[in-house]
Design an enzyme around this catalytic site. Structure first.
Site, PDB file in Angstrom:
ATOM      1  N   HIS A 298     -63.548 100.831  16.874  1.00 33.43           N
ATOM      2  CA  HIS A 298     -62.385 100.731  17.755  1.00 33.43           C
ATOM      3  C   HIS A 298     -62.669  99.792  18.932  1.00 33.43           C
ATOM      4  CE1 HIS A 298     -60.381 104.743  16.281  1.00 33.43           C
ATOM      5  NE2 HIS A 298     -60.304 103.763  15.394  1.00 33.43           N
TER       6      HIS A 298
ATOM      7  N   CYS B  95     -56.483  78.311  30.210  1.00 29.21           N
ATOM      8  CA  CYS B  95     -55.149  77.992  29.663  1.00 29.21           C
ATOM      9  C   CYS B  95     -54.030  78.862  30.221  1.00 29.21           C
ATOM     10  CB  CYS B  95     -55.181  78.084  28.132  1.00 29.21           C
ATOM     11  SG  CYS B  95     -55.243  79.768  27.544  1.00 29.21           S
TER      12      CYS B  95
HETATM   13  N1  APR Z   1     -69.397 118.679  21.242  1.00 31.09           N
HETATM   14  C1  APR Z   1     -68.765 118.775  20.024  1.00 31.09           C
HETATM   15  N2  APR Z   1     -67.432 118.602  19.871  1.00 31.09           N
HETATM   16  C2  APR Z   1     -66.714 118.327  20.965  1.00 31.09           C
HETATM   17  C3  APR Z   1     -67.285 118.238  22.262  1.00 31.09           C
HETATM   18  C4  APR Z   1     -68.693 118.432  22.382  1.00 31.09           C
HETATM   19  N3  APR Z   1     -69.320 118.354  23.548  1.00 31.09           N
HETATM   20  N4  APR Z   1     -66.286 117.967  23.148  1.00 31.09           N
HETATM   21  C5  APR Z   1     -65.150 117.895  22.433  1.00 31.09           C
HETATM   22  N5  APR Z   1     -65.400 118.101  21.118  1.00 31.09           N
HETATM   23  C6  APR Z   1     -64.482 118.031  19.965  1.00 31.09           C
HETATM   24  C7  APR Z   1     -63.108 118.560  20.211  1.00 31.09           C
HETATM   25  O1  APR Z   1     -63.051 119.909  19.823  1.00 31.09           O
HETATM   26  C8  APR Z   1     -62.232 117.662  19.318  1.00 31.09           C
HETATM   27  O2  APR Z   1     -61.963 118.262  18.051  1.00 31.09           O
HETATM   28  O3  APR Z   1     -64.335 116.647  19.710  1.00 31.09           O
HETATM   29  C9  APR Z   1     -63.074 116.421  19.083  1.00 31.09           C
HETATM   30  C10 APR Z   1     -62.484 115.156  19.673  1.00 31.09           C
HETATM   31  O4  APR Z   1     -61.346 114.828  18.939  1.00 31.09           O
HETATM   32  P1  APR Z   1     -60.294 113.727  19.475  1.00 31.09           P
HETATM   33  O5  APR Z   1     -59.976 113.994  20.914  1.00 31.09           O
HETATM   34  O6  APR Z   1     -59.173 113.680  18.529  1.00 31.09           O
HETATM   35  O7  APR Z   1     -61.159 112.350  19.441  1.00 31.09           O
HETATM   36  P2  APR Z   1     -61.425 111.388  18.215  1.00 31.09           P
HETATM   37  O8  APR Z   1     -61.573 112.122  16.934  1.00 31.09           O
HETATM   38  O9  APR Z   1     -62.517 110.468  18.636  1.00 31.09           O
HETATM   39  O10 APR Z   1     -60.080 110.555  18.169  1.00 31.09           O
HETATM   40  C11 APR Z   1     -59.987 109.440  17.313  1.00 31.09           C
HETATM   41  O11 APR Z   1     -57.947 108.749  18.352  1.00 31.09           O
HETATM   42  O12 APR Z   1     -56.559 108.290  20.140  1.00 31.09           O
HETATM   43  C12 APR Z   1     -57.468 107.777  19.269  1.00 31.09           C
HETATM   44  O13 APR Z   1     -58.509 105.742  19.553  1.00 31.09           O
HETATM   45  C13 APR Z   1     -58.651 107.099  19.888  1.00 31.09           C
HETATM   46  O14 APR Z   1     -60.817 106.752  18.885  1.00 31.09           O
HETATM   47  C14 APR Z   1     -59.837 107.726  19.196  1.00 31.09           C
HETATM   48  C15 APR Z   1     -59.224 108.313  17.948  1.00 31.09           C
END
Ligand code: APR
Length: 247
Positions: free
Chosen positions: A121, A157
């Site tokens: 990303h 530019c």
């Molecule tokens: N340890 C383990 N899990 C964790 C922790 C932690 N310390 N903190 C949060 N989480 C978990 C949450 O429970 C959640 O399910 O991490 C997950 C994060 O999920 P998202 O917020 O959906 O993030 P991600 O999967 O990276 O999202 C993907 O979505 O909006 C877009 O571009 C953005 O790259 C991102 C993509």
């Protein structure tokens, strides 16, 4: 399985694997002070990503993009890697991890010393001109935005500059397909850390692996396919796994 048994099982699967890879998401960096997107209280409950952080907003309403999304990006550049990032760099150094795919733009895997990182990303180290394509350090964009030059523009530019991140509506970069091919050809174990696994096309990657370990605080759509699911923090679990593999 209790927590200790889960950690042991995960360490054993990593030890036995020939080509283990890792996939990380925003949950990897919450312990570095960067909020994730979809946890209760996550960023997307506060702001609408399509109205603030999409390619459409950048091109049609750059002021909103730069005042909301970009200002958050600029804050992220001050974060430091946590114990989870350092443990993944150590697993690679020990020869267990062959590569790491991250959805995070924070650059913390690179800062922690991981070598084979696919930042699918994008990242916050640079930006480029939409006119002449010339690249600039990310700091150059930040300086202009802080000096109220919004949107930032190219000194050569005069076209608008944009950061090297993949926004909603942008195509995936070629390096995503490189990662895809390598995982499809080789990955016998995928270690998923801190991702809800709901954003495509990255969420298709776990389907390429022969075995899965999932470390995530909340359930994911792949839990039923995983050999081990650990609902604990990455910053706690990953150092514990490294400790077992170093023993
Ligand atoms: N340890 C383990 N899990 C964790 C922790 C932690 N310390 N903190 C949060 N989480 C978990 C949450 O429970 C959640 O399910 O991490 C997950 C994060 O999920 P998202 O917020 O959906 O993030 P991600 O999967 O990276 O999202 C993907 O979505 O909006 C877009 O571009 C953005 O790259 C991102 C993509």
């Amino acid at each position: 399985m209790n927590y200790i048994a889960q950690i042991r099982e995960a360490a054993e699967l990593i030890r036995e694997s020939a080509h283990c890879y890792c996939l990380t998401g925003a949950g990897m960096s919450t312990e570095s002070g960067i909020p994730d997107f979809r946890s209760p209280g996550g960023l997307w409950q506060e702001i609408d990503p399509i109205k603030t952080s999409s390619a459409e907003v950048l091109y049609n309403n750059p002021r909103v993009f730069y005042e909301v999304a970009f200002t958050r990006f600029a804050r992220i550049t001050r974060a430091e890697p946590n114990a989870g990032h350092r443990s993944l760099a150590r697993l690679e150094q020990m020869g267990y991890l062959k590569g790491l795919v991250t959805q995070n733009i924070d650059g913390l895997h690179v800062k922690a010393g991981s070598q084979r990182v696919w930042e699918v990303h994008g990242h916050l180290r640079s930006g480029y001109c939409l006119g002449c394509q010339k690249r600039y350090p990310f700091e150059f964009l930040v300086e202009q935005v802080e000096g109220k030059q919004i949107p930032p523009s190219c000194p050569t530019c005069n076209h608008m500059l944009r950061p090297d991140v993949v926004l909603f509506g942008d195509p995936m970069p070629p390096l995503f397909y490189e990662a895809w091919e390598e995982l499809a050809g080789q990955c016998d174990l995928l270690l998923v850390c801190g991702s809800s696994l709901v954003v495509y096309p990255v969420a298709e990657l776990p389907a390429l692996a022969r075995k899965l370990i999932i470390i995530n605080l909340e359930p994911t759509p792949y839990d039923h396919l995983a050999a081990v699911v650990i609902r604990e923090k990455c910053g706690k679990v990953l150092p514990a796994i490294v400790e077992l593999l170093e023993a």
